[in-house]
Design an enzyme around this catalytic site. Sequence first.
Site, PDB file in Angstrom:
ATOM      1  CD  GLU A  69      80.717 -17.316 143.914  1.00  0.00           C
ATOM      2  OE1 GLU A  69      81.623 -17.784 144.648  1.00  0.00           O
ATOM      3  OE2 GLU A  69      80.524 -17.706 142.745  1.00  0.00           O
ATOM      4  CD  GLU A  83      82.323 -15.664 139.580  1.00  0.00           C
ATOM      5  OE1 GLU A  83      82.442 -16.905 139.757  1.00  0.00           O
ATOM      6  OE2 GLU A  83      82.786 -14.825 140.359  1.00  0.00           O
TER       7      GLU A  83
END
Length: 338
Positions: free
Chosen positions: A163, A275
């Site tokens: 991220e 995720e």
Amino acid sequence: MKGPFRLFMGCLAALAVLVAGGAHAQCESGSQLRGVNLAGAEFNSKAIPGRYGYDYIYPSAQDLSYFRDTGMSVIRLPFRWERIQPAINGALDSAELDRIRSVVDTARGLELCVLLDVHNYGAYAGQAIGSSAVPEAALADLWRRLAEVFANQPNVAFGLMNEPAALPIALWASIAQRTIDAIRTAGAANLVMVSGGRWSGAHEWEKTFGGTSNAEAFRDFRDSAGNFVFEVHQYANPSYSGTTTECISADSLRGIMRAATDWGRNNGHRFFLGEFGTASTEACLAALDAILGEMHGNEVWAGWTYWAAGRWWGTYPFSIQPTPTGPALQMSVIGKYL
């Protein structure tokens, strides 16, 4: 690279890993990897380097064996950049590297793929990549060093950066390109997961931020080994943050996953869902089933790793770490797809 040529190059890369590793290519992108994030090594990011076993922990052989026995084939291993490389452009920390090697070696004996995940959100010690403190080439330096250690190990895949929200999408795309080039120059043909910019949300892959979108910035991403996929994340709560336990409708999540699938198929690229996780309420289990169902048997999706498991989660509502009372409720859904 797109279409038949990219597929051909991917086969060559996989063959190179097989020849170099002399074993089954457990991180092969051509098959669908299914597994879990085994968190702990990235914990307590403000305690750097921190005390091993007190501030942070790596998964045990027992953890790896449990999830292998459920039918999983991959673990995503989050860790902190500052712990493995205490100084920008400096040598890797030998003790931390040994801990990672130990997980990899144990996983190899269990025929598990290990996805090495630099869990830093696009920054080092709180400074964004591309700032004066962290040059754009710093991530490539880290991965060159890691690639030299783990090059062509058949059960090791590389996750460039979790991220990368600390920097703009366009800059991240440029740094990701530079980094994968460094990995290939180091002689490593391993599978590479290239995270989308910002929070890597599948729901915003085609949404514009700062003048570009992940879809635009990565459409022509290239890899000389032809052995990469784009990593995205997708949580089921209304803000898609994964920080609350509510879940949106299963149909909404199916729509999000199908839109990403359409983009990948139309542009000759594949995704990996690094995720996703939910609480164990009825609505959230339905949402979890929707996400998994859209990927199951879908050639655009190279696989997935659920968030999360690990010995230190305690009562974290998304955790699928087993307890003395048995498996987590989420495993009743996940198990259908293993």
